[in-house]
Design a protein around this motif. Structure first.
Motif, short mmCIF file in Angstrom:
data_model
loop_
_atom_site.label_atom_id
_atom_site.label_comp_id
_atom_site.label_asym_id
_atom_site.label_seq_id
_atom_site.Cartn_x
_atom_site.Cartn_y
_atom_site.Cartn_z
N ASN A 13 17.50 8.69 16.74
CA ASN A 13 17.87 8.22 15.42
C ASN A 13 17.00 8.99 14.43
O ASN A 13 15.79 9.04 14.59
CB ASN A 13 17.62 6.71 15.33
N PRO A 14 17.60 9.59 13.40
CA PRO A 14 16.78 10.35 12.45
C PRO A 14 15.78 9.47 11.69
O PRO A 14 14.80 9.96 11.16
CB PRO A 14 17.81 10.97 11.50
N LEU A 15 16.03 8.14 11.67
CA LEU A 15 15.11 7.24 10.96
C LEU A 15 14.02 6.68 11.88
O LEU A 15 13.14 5.96 11.41
CB LEU A 15 15.89 6.08 10.35
N ARG A 16 14.11 7.00 13.17
CA ARG A 16 13.11 6.47 14.10
C ARG A 16 11.76 7.16 13.86
O ARG A 16 11.67 8.38 13.83
CB ARG A 16 13.56 6.71 15.54
N ARG A 17 10.75 6.35 13.68
CA ARG A 17 9.41 6.88 13.47
C ARG A 17 8.68 6.96 14.80
O ARG A 17 9.06 6.31 15.78
CB ARG A 17 8.63 5.96 12.52
N GLY A 18 7.60 7.71 14.82
CA GLY A 18 6.78 7.79 16.02
C GLY A 18 6.19 6.44 16.39
O GLY A 18 6.04 6.10 17.56
N THR A 19 5.86 5.64 15.37
CA THR A 19 5.29 4.32 15.65
C THR A 19 6.32 3.38 16.27
O THR A 19 5.95 2.48 17.03
CB THR A 19 4.73 3.69 14.37
N ASP A 20 7.61 3.58 15.93
CA ASP A 20 8.66 2.77 16.57
C ASP A 20 8.68 3.01 18.07
O ASP A 20 8.76 2.07 18.87
CB ASP A 20 10.03 3.09 15.98
N TRP A 173 -0.11 -4.81 15.17
CA TRP A 173 -0.61 -5.12 13.83
C TRP A 173 -1.40 -3.94 13.27
O TRP A 173 -1.26 -3.58 12.10
CB TRP A 173 -1.47 -6.38 13.92
N ARG A 174 -2.24 -3.32 14.13
CA ARG A 174 -3.02 -2.16 13.70
C ARG A 174 -2.10 -0.99 13.34
O ARG A 174 -2.32 -0.28 12.35
CB ARG A 174 -4.00 -1.74 14.79
N MET A 175 -1.05 -0.77 14.16
CA MET A 175 -0.12 0.33 13.88
C MET A 175 0.62 0.08 12.56
O MET A 175 0.81 1.01 11.77
CB MET A 175 0.89 0.47 15.03
N VAL A 176 1.03 -1.15 12.32
CA VAL A 176 1.75 -1.47 11.08
C VAL A 176 0.83 -1.27 9.88
O VAL A 176 1.24 -0.71 8.86
CB VAL A 176 2.30 -2.91 11.13
N ARG A 178 -1.69 0.77 9.70
CA ARG A 178 -1.88 2.21 9.53
C ARG A 178 -0.64 2.82 8.87
O ARG A 178 -0.75 3.69 8.01
CB ARG A 178 -2.13 2.85 10.90
N ARG A 179 0.54 2.34 9.29
CA ARG A 179 1.79 2.84 8.69
C ARG A 179 1.83 2.51 7.21
O ARG A 179 2.18 3.35 6.37
CB ARG A 179 2.98 2.20 9.40
N ALA A 181 -0.69 1.99 5.24
CA ALA A 181 -1.71 2.81 4.56
C ALA A 181 -1.17 4.21 4.29
O ALA A 181 -1.39 4.78 3.21
CB ALA A 181 -2.98 2.87 5.40
N ARG A 182 -0.44 4.78 5.28
CA ARG A 182 0.15 6.11 5.07
C ARG A 182 1.22 6.06 3.99
O ARG A 182 1.35 7.00 3.19
CB ARG A 182 0.71 6.65 6.38
N TRP A 183 2.01 5.00 3.96
CA TRP A 183 3.01 4.85 2.90
C TRP A 183 2.33 4.79 1.54
O TRP A 183 2.80 5.39 0.57
CB TRP A 183 3.83 3.58 3.11
N ASP A 184 1.24 4.02 1.46
CA ASP A 184 0.52 3.93 0.18
C ASP A 184 0.00 5.30 -0.25
O ASP A 184 0.07 5.66 -1.43
CB ASP A 184 -0.64 2.94 0.29
N GLN A 185 -0.51 6.07 0.71
CA GLN A 185 -1.01 7.40 0.38
C GLN A 185 0.13 8.30 -0.08
O GLN A 185 0.00 9.03 -1.08
CB GLN A 185 -1.70 8.03 1.59
N ALA A 186 1.27 8.24 0.60
CA ALA A 186 2.42 9.06 0.20
C ALA A 186 2.94 8.62 -1.16
O ALA A 186 3.32 9.46 -2.00
CB ALA A 186 3.53 8.95 1.26
N TRP A 187 2.94 7.33 -1.41
CA TRP A 187 3.41 6.83 -2.71
C TRP A 187 2.46 7.25 -3.82
O TRP A 187 2.90 7.59 -4.92
CB TRP A 187 3.52 5.30 -2.65
#
Length: 201
Positions: A13-20, A173-176, A178-179, A181-187
């Motif tokens: 799936n093109p929307l599948r993330r590595g964390t998924d 919970w830790r992965m979420v 971290r995810r 935090a990365r979204w906040d950085q990208a935003w």
């Protein structure tokens, strides 16, 4: 169940993330650990408890004897004297002064709990003592010991499963976090220019 419901995470799936994908593998690993480690630890704990309890059963049965005691007189019950067996639905027990003969042949005299509802002088009742005639609790029987061992094994298996599931949830919970935090950085990087494309600013 988490592994089964998370099977969609393995689909391309093109929307599948590595964390998924990591969450899906983590759920599968947790399920396998629960199915393998839970029964193994439960079985080991149950067998260890069974050995220890059956050894205790043999020791108690070797060191305790059932003797016949004779009521001398009934004792008044203190308002603070609560008999736990009387409140648990077992046969009523009354505090009395009694005489009995110890397994070693010596005569004993003292206050004991008798399994009689209305004791009278001269009534007889059974009393558990040690080999020297001192009052002792009823020895543990084999069936009760086995029941306790089974419960210990089941409890250990459930505790193992709970710890594994707790570890999985903590890792997710830790992965979420971290995810996010990365979204906040990208935003933060994209935020100042958001909606300004083509405006000349």
């Amino acid at each position: 169940m988490r592994a089964i419901s998370g099977l969609w995470r393995w689909r391309r799936n093109p929307l599948r993330r590595g964390t998924d994908l990591a969450e899906a593998w983590l759920a599968l690993l947790a399920l396998l650990l629960i199915l393998v480690l839970g029964p193994v630890i439960g079985s080991f704990t149950g067998h260890a408890a069974q050995d220890a309890l059956q050894r205790s059963v043999r020791e108690q049965q070797d060191s305790r004897r059932l003797v016949t005691a004779t009521v001398i007189r009934k004792l008044d019950r203190s308002p603070l004297d609560v008999d736990p067996e009387a409140t648990s639905g077992r046969s009523p027990r009354t505090r009395v002064v009694a005489d009995w003969t110890a397994p070693d042949g010596t005569s004993r005299h003292g206050a004991v709990m008798a399994g009689l509802q209305t004791p009278h002088r001269g009534d007889h009742f059974d009393l558990w003592t040690d080999l020297h005639g001192r009052i002792a609790a009823r020895p543990l029987d084999s069936a009760t010991a086995t029941t306790h061992a089974v419960l210990a094994g089941a409890g250990a298996a459930l505790l193992t499963a709970a710890l594994i599931e707790g570890g999985r949830r903590f890792a997710v919970w830790r992965m979420v976090r971290r995810r996010y935090a990365r979204w906040d950085q990208a935003w933060d990087r994209a935020g100042p220019d958001w909606g300004r494309t083509g405006t000349g600013s």
